[in-house]
Design a protein around this motif. Structure first.
Motif, mmCIF file in Angstrom:
data_model
loop_
_atom_site.group_PDB
_atom_site.id
_atom_site.type_symbol
_atom_site.label_atom_id
_atom_site.label_comp_id
_atom_site.label_asym_id
_atom_site.label_seq_id
_atom_site.Cartn_x
_atom_site.Cartn_y
_atom_site.Cartn_z
ATOM 1 N N VAL A 52 0.927 -1.344 -0.134
ATOM 2 C CA VAL A 52 -0.094 -0.019 -0.186
ATOM 3 C C VAL A 52 0.954 1.248 0.075
ATOM 4 O O VAL A 52 1.924 1.434 0.757
ATOM 5 N N ALA A 53 0.751 2.067 -0.965
ATOM 6 C CA ALA A 53 1.330 3.407 -1.018
ATOM 7 C C ALA A 53 0.428 4.426 -0.520
ATOM 8 O O ALA A 53 -0.622 4.514 -1.095
ATOM 9 N N LEU A 54 0.880 5.390 0.560
ATOM 10 C CA LEU A 54 0.235 6.535 0.968
ATOM 11 C C LEU A 54 0.704 7.923 0.541
ATOM 12 O O LEU A 54 2.176 7.807 0.492
ATOM 13 N N LYS A 104 -1.161 -0.666 7.915
ATOM 14 C CA LYS A 104 -0.399 -2.022 8.062
ATOM 15 C C LYS A 104 -1.253 -2.944 8.762
ATOM 16 O O LYS A 104 -1.545 -4.133 8.315
ATOM 17 N N ALA A 105 -1.651 -2.662 9.861
ATOM 18 C CA ALA A 105 -2.435 -3.502 10.929
ATOM 19 C C ALA A 105 -3.682 -3.881 10.337
ATOM 20 O O ALA A 105 -4.273 -5.078 10.339
ATOM 21 N N ALA A 106 -4.515 -3.028 9.684
ATOM 22 C CA ALA A 106 -5.814 -3.314 8.878
ATOM 23 C C ALA A 106 -5.601 -4.356 7.845
ATOM 24 O O ALA A 106 -6.462 -5.295 7.934
ATOM 25 N N VAL A 107 -4.814 -4.034 7.033
ATOM 26 C CA VAL A 107 -4.669 -4.889 5.639
ATOM 27 C C VAL A 107 -4.128 -6.375 6.350
ATOM 28 O O VAL A 107 -4.406 -7.245 5.819
ATOM 29 N N ARG A 167 3.201 -4.395 3.150
ATOM 30 C CA ARG A 167 4.451 -3.172 3.085
ATOM 31 C C ARG A 167 3.511 -2.222 2.769
ATOM 32 O O ARG A 167 2.749 -1.948 1.680
ATOM 33 N N VAL A 168 3.702 -1.266 3.641
ATOM 34 C CA VAL A 168 3.089 0.057 3.559
ATOM 35 C C VAL A 168 4.269 1.282 3.283
ATOM 36 O O VAL A 168 5.170 1.298 4.108
ATOM 37 N N LEU A 169 4.165 1.792 2.294
ATOM 38 C CA LEU A 169 4.919 2.722 1.834
ATOM 39 C C LEU A 169 4.538 4.141 1.758
ATOM 40 O O LEU A 169 3.497 4.376 1.410
ATOM 41 N N LEU A 170 5.116 5.260 2.775
ATOM 42 C CA LEU A 170 4.862 6.601 2.659
ATOM 43 C C LEU A 170 5.590 7.221 1.585
ATOM 44 O O LEU A 170 6.951 7.067 1.723
ATOM 45 N N VAL A 171 5.102 7.969 0.831
ATOM 46 C CA VAL A 171 6.055 8.381 -0.424
ATOM 47 C C VAL A 171 5.790 10.011 -0.312
ATOM 48 O O VAL A 171 4.916 10.685 0.487
ATOM 49 N N ASP A 172 6.888 10.786 -0.686
ATOM 50 C CA ASP A 172 6.826 12.269 -0.988
ATOM 51 C C ASP A 172 6.842 12.933 0.673
ATOM 52 O O ASP A 172 6.193 13.734 0.590
#
Length: 231
Positions: free
Chosen positions: A41-43, A63-66, A76-81
């Motif tokens: 998931v990209a945020l 991340k916990a919800a998925v 894998r949760v990715l925070l971008v920018d």
């Protein structure tokens, strides 16, 4: 079977702590990628300098919800920018706590105090909105001060209110009074006007910040004009 709709459904339970709206409705979910039983998931957020503690809460909750979905095995949760993207992404990948990544930011108390502070604001705002609906439905202010949880009408507004009430650890049993402070003190008819003025201020602040953030996100990434959520 894992599909995007199930992942987005899980992400819709994750709220921005300050805005009290799902990250899916705010437009903060940039992308969902599924590879077998692994989900990425990209945020993205409205500004490069959004507070790291808010960003971390949303990313960790996502991340916990998925991860709770069956049969997801890896998330894998990715925070971008974001100015702290690397730190937050590495921390989430290693299942570290916020204090491990940003030592000194919370005086060792973690994010529990911050979460509770914003849960209280969300509770106050949702209570004020439900109060206005009850008045619009024909009840008098005196009648509303006498309501118990069991007297509240069924519907999404009441469900949202009860959810926020539970998050601040207030009783949700049928005999509990409806109008209480975030600390659980019942609001008398004499105190009602003063409390409602305070509660309306909290509600308007949350709504205004949410609208502002939607606009910032749309401007930052050249997105379509954002739609206001139904609170």
């Amino acid at each position: 079977m894992i599909d995007e709709s199930r992942v987005l459904g899980a992400l819709s339970t994750v709220c921005d702590p300050e805005l009290d709206e799902p990250i899916t409705e705010l437009g903060f979910v940039k992308e969902v990628r599924i590879d077998g039983d692994a989900v990425t998931v990209a945020l993205w957020l409205p500004t490069y300098f959004c507070a790291p503690n808010f960003a971390y809460i949303m990313a960790a909750d996502a991340k916990a919800a998925v991860k709770a979905l069956d049969p997801v095995a890896e998330v894998r949760v990715l925070l971008v920018d974001h100015h702290a993207s690397d730190e937050i992404n590495d921390s989430l990948a290693e299942d570290k706590e916020f204090d491990d990544t940003f030592p000194g930011e919370t005086a060792g108390t973690g994010l529990a105090d911050l979460r509770l502070r914003f849960h209280k604001k969300a509770f106050i705002a949702r209570q004020e909105q439900l109060y206005r609906s009850l008045i619009s439905g024909g009840l008098t202010p005196t009648a509303v001060t006498r309501l118990r949880i069991a007297d509240l009408p069924e519907g999404p507004e009441t469900r949202r209110y009860l959810d926020r009430r539970a998050r601040v650890l207030l009783p949700v049993s049928g005999d509990a009074p409806f109008l209480v402070t975030a600390e659980g003190v019942p609001i008398s008819e004499d105190d009602l006007d003063r409390y409602l003025l305070f509660a309306r201020t909290v509600s308007v602040s949350i709504e205004g910040n949410a609208s502002f953030c939607r606009g910032l996100l749309a401007t930052r990434y050249d997105l379509p004009e954002p739609k206001e959520a139904t609170r």
